[in-house]
Design an enzyme around this catalytic site. Structure first.
Site, short mmCIF file in Angstrom:
data_model
loop_
_atom_site.label_atom_id
_atom_site.label_comp_id
_atom_site.label_asym_id
_atom_site.label_seq_id
_atom_site.Cartn_x
_atom_site.Cartn_y
_atom_site.Cartn_z
CD GLU A 293 -1.26 0.24 3.69
OE1 GLU A 293 -2.43 0.58 3.44
OE2 GLU A 293 -0.87 -0.03 4.84
NE ARG A 297 -1.40 8.05 7.32
CZ ARG A 297 -0.47 7.35 7.96
NH1 ARG A 297 0.66 7.92 8.34
NH2 ARG A 297 -0.65 6.06 8.21
#
Length: 455
Positions: A293, A297
């Protein structure tokens, strides 16, 4: 997406350690800051570090730190020109990113399209396959509904397999299946869990790697087509998919081995028009990397990359949001030494139950190569409403051996009274011979805890 514009005031849509970290980065850049806070955090000392503090709701996170309307109203009232989401809460919420842009403000992070693409695990895997990033064996498409088709996919991958929620994260929405007899029940249970937790029942299936390490690659991208990767991290020391210790670089992985993977990550960012900072997460087993993944952020463990790369990642986030070009290219990135981060949590070291209450006394370690990122102080009341992370101990050394030695000394000098913390657990862990030698995988800590009769 709003055209990028200069701003002189940043609203920080977060709390605690990361809110203070962003305040300090902004101050060093000459930017004013606004901190939002819940009623539970209204009197916390760190809120006074910002130029302004605005209470946006009660202690409950959905009514405060997850309340998008309240945050946007605070931004308008304060005259902030940008919003920094920190990590957690709304930091990977595509709708929030879009709302910030629609309000004429700058979101310090990726645009909504990139967040949505990488937040959907199926779409993310498809994008990575297209960019040449190595992925875990398994189709980059949603799992069908027909039982026979599901069995056929699992058979082609080969057991054991893992069923995952497309919109999942944080260790939720996944089940390991060792044999075909358990497959359909696992799919049914995971699908329902995904629907309730993430709003979509979409699932996908991958090969389950049995002894992998968790390796991360940090990327930094501007809006002019430039992108770099800032080395790699090992985050294998986990309990129930939650990281406890992180280090950079990952022990025993050569630049020659990981270099092509880092270059593929940069290429993927350029193909999807990614901006800001992000992290590609991989499982690593038997000399091979497998993408799992991307976190769109800032991450809790970003300081170990800052210490080894010499790049202030938070400041670069803000400069990219201002429309600036990256001040370096890949040839300028030269990681030095070794860094380790320990997460200091307010929790019982034996049962891992959260520990709320007042910190009676606090003595932070100091010395060469020692950094502590924290918002707490003596007299601070640790709230039961939020994550248990209260501090991060970051230690840098010339090599891993020196970093380990300095971490042991820093942990011994770290004094915190009044509540329970995981400091005793960390001190014990750093005496473990296998950890000392870097011979661990993502399952090691849980096995280590079981041998000691802990959860």
């Amino acid at each position: 997406m709003q055209p990028q514009q200069r701003f002189d005031k940043v609203l920080i849509a977060n709390r605690g350690e990361i809110a203070l970290r962003v305040v300090r980065a902004c101050r060093d850049m000459g930017l004013k800051t606004v901190v939002v806070c819940s009623e539970a955090d209204r009197n916390a000392a760190y809120t006074r570090s910002a130029d302004e503090a605005i209470c946006i709701g009660p202690a409950s996170a959905p009514k405060s730190y997850l309340n998008q309307n309240a945050i946007l109203l605070a931004a308008r009232l304060s005259g902030a020109g940008a919003v920094h989401p920190g990590y957690g809460f709304l930091s990977e919420n595509a709708r929030f990113s879009a709302s910030v842009d629609e309000a004429g403000l700058t979101f310090i992070g990726p645009d909504a399209t990139a967040i949505a693409t990488m937040g959907d695990k199926i779409a993310a895997k498809s994008a990575m396959v297209a960019a040449g990033v190595p992925c875990v064996p398994g189709p980059d498409s949603e799992l069908p509904a027909e039982p026979e088709a599901i069995r056929a996919i699992a058979s082609e991958i080969g057991y054991p397999i893992i069923v995952k929620a497309a919109g999942g994260g944080g260790g939720r929405g996944m089940r390991v299946v060792l044999e075909e007899a358990d497959l359909l029940e696992a799919v049914t249970l995971t699908r329902e869990e995904a629907r309730k937790a993430f709003g979509t029942p979409a699932l996908y299936m991958e090969k389950f790697l049995q002894h992998p390490r968790h390796i991360e690659i940090q990327v930094l991208c501007d809006t002019h087509g430039n992108a770099v990767w800032l080395g790699h991290r090992d985050c294998s020391m986990q309990r129930r998919h939650q990281k406890v210790v992180e280090e950079a670089p990952a022990p025993g992985i050569s630049d020659a081995l990981i270099g092509p993977v880092g270059e593929a990550c940069v290429k993927a960012c350029q193909q999807i028009g990614y901006r800001g900072v992000g992290t590609f997460e991989f499982l690593y087993e038997d000399g091979a990397f497998y993408f799992i993944e991307m976190n769109t952020r800032l991450q809790v463990e970003h300081p170990v990359t800052e210490e080894t790369s010499g790049v202030d990642i938070v400041q670069q986030q803000i400069r990219v949001a201002q429309g600036e070009e990256l001040p370096m290219n890949q040839n300028d990135v030269a990681c030095q030494g070794h860094a380790i981060e320990c997460r200091i949590n307010a929790e019982d070291p034996a049962t891992f139950m959260p520990s709320a209450g007042v910190i009676a006394a606090l003595e932070l370690p100091t010395g060469e190569g020692v950094r502590v990122d924290t918002h707490v102080e003596a007299g601070y009341r640790v709230s039961p409403y939020y994550d248990s992370l209260i501090a991060k101990l970051i230690v840098h050394g010339r090599d891993r051996a020196e970093a380990m030695a300095r971490t042991r000394a820093a942990l011994a000098a770290f004094k915190l009274d009044g509540i329970a913390t995981n400091l005793p657990l960390l001190r014990e862990l750093f005496e473990d011979p296998a950890f000392e030698e870097g011979q661990t995988d993502i399952h090691y800590l849980e096995k280590w805890l079981k041998t000691r009769g802990r959860a």
